[in-house]
Write an enzyme that holds these catalytic residues in place. Structure first.
Site, short mmCIF file in Angstrom:
data_model
loop_
_atom_site.label_atom_id
_atom_site.label_comp_id
_atom_site.label_asym_id
_atom_site.label_seq_id
_atom_site.Cartn_x
_atom_site.Cartn_y
_atom_site.Cartn_z
N ASP A 47 0.68 -1.18 0.05
CA ASP A 47 -0.09 0.12 0.10
C ASP A 47 1.00 1.20 0.20
O ASP A 47 1.98 1.42 0.34
CB ASP A 47 -0.96 0.03 1.26
CG ASP A 47 -2.00 -1.05 0.95
OD1 ASP A 47 -2.76 -1.33 0.07
OD2 ASP A 47 -2.19 -1.69 2.39
N TYR A 76 6.99 -8.92 8.26
CA TYR A 76 6.69 -7.58 8.27
C TYR A 76 6.86 -6.93 9.64
O TYR A 76 6.57 -7.72 10.75
CB TYR A 76 5.07 -7.25 8.11
CG TYR A 76 4.58 -7.73 6.72
CD1 TYR A 76 4.55 -6.48 5.48
CD2 TYR A 76 4.09 -8.98 6.39
CE1 TYR A 76 4.37 -6.97 4.42
CE2 TYR A 76 3.63 -9.16 5.23
CZ TYR A 76 3.39 -8.46 4.09
OH TYR A 76 3.18 -8.62 2.97
N ASP A 90 -6.40 1.32 8.32
CA ASP A 90 -5.10 1.92 8.19
C ASP A 90 -4.96 3.45 8.14
O ASP A 90 -6.27 4.05 8.11
CB ASP A 90 -4.46 1.44 6.65
CG ASP A 90 -5.01 1.59 5.64
OD1 ASP A 90 -5.60 3.17 5.54
OD2 ASP A 90 -5.06 1.23 4.51
N ARG A 184 -3.49 -5.53 8.19
CA ARG A 184 -4.55 -4.44 8.58
C ARG A 184 -5.56 -5.25 9.29
O ARG A 184 -6.11 -4.75 10.33
CB ARG A 184 -5.11 -3.62 7.67
CG ARG A 184 -6.07 -4.35 6.68
CD ARG A 184 -6.53 -3.36 5.51
NE ARG A 184 -5.42 -3.11 4.53
CZ ARG A 184 -5.61 -2.20 3.57
NH1 ARG A 184 -6.62 -1.57 3.27
NH2 ARG A 184 -4.44 -2.06 2.82
#
Length: 246
Positions: A47, A76, A90, A184
């Site tokens: 993103d 991550y 987010d 998310r």
């Protein structure tokens, strides 16, 4: 780009450290322009707000391997904002709810994270690139249409506590997961279990399969005047890349 700047090859792989505030396609577009090669793709979208490792495949032989690279485990580092929920889960969305955050101990947080490890079913969130009738879900979501896609099996192999700032109610974690995992959604699930809600405030991909972000070309280098030369220096060929993956 002059004739002397054109590459002597028509395929290759590049590891790019995508900066925040830029789409993954902007990286692809930059590499296309610098190399004068149209067949360029990436293995796994990040993103715009996210940073980190983006595997870019250049040329037909390389782009044929995209599915292989997307299948690997991803790691991550994520920062969750507890007590605040947003439309997109987010920082790019509007705030939909705020709640007080309870006093949280390291023991309680570690136990909560541990409960989210393992195989599970996860549905793509409304604001995602998952497709419905040929269009990404976020296209429908921006029009106020909520499309629910069936949950798919994913797995979280590791979910570790990196730190918690009680002053800002921000929780930092490291996640190792399978392809198709939406961090998310993991953040929202954690916030729901803690009773205060949460959204994903920051995300950085540090590993994809055998590839590490520290081996990447930075966004600053890619967009510098010397970007073409930097790509030449950091190119990996097909045999070199497929060897560690196999």
């Amino acid at each position: 780009m002059g004739e002397e700047d054109k590459p002597e090859w028509d395929d290759g792989f590049f590891l790019i450290d995508k900066p925040a505030g830029m789409t993954s396609f902007a990286i692809v577009r930059r590499i296309r322009r610098l190399l004068g090669i149209k067949k360029v793709g990436h293995a796994g979208t990040l993103d715009p707000f996210a940073t980190g490792l983006l595997i870019v495949c250049v040329g037909r032989p390389a782009t044929r391997q995209i599915e292989l690279f997307m299948a690997g485990r991803k790691t991550y580092q994520a920062r969750l904002q507890l007590g605040v929920e947003t439309t997109t889960q987010d920082p790019e969305g509007s705030v939909t709810a705020t709640r007080p955050v309870p006093a949280l101990t390291e023991t309680a947080l570690t136990a909560c994270l541990r409960r989210h490890v393992g195989p599970q079913m996860q549905a793509p969130p409304p604001f995602s690139a998952a497709k419905h009738r040929g269009k990404p879900l976020y296209v429908y979501a921006r029009q106020g249409v909520q499309v629910k896609k069936p949950a798919k099996p994913i797995e979280i192999f590791r979910l570790e506590l990196l730190g918690y700032d009680a002053g800002t109610s921000q929780l930092s974690v490291e996640v190792e997961c399978s392809r198709g995992t939406y961090i998310r959604v993991v953040a929202a699930d954690i916030g729901r279990e803690l009773g205060c809600g949460a959204h994903l405030a920051a995300l950085r991909r540090i590993r994809s399969g055998p590839f590490m972000v520290e081996d990447s070309l930075s966004g600053e280098e890619l967009f510098a005047d010397s970007g073409s030369q930097m790509l030449r220096l950091r190119r990996r060929n097909l045999a070199e890349v497929l060897q560690p993956a196999g």
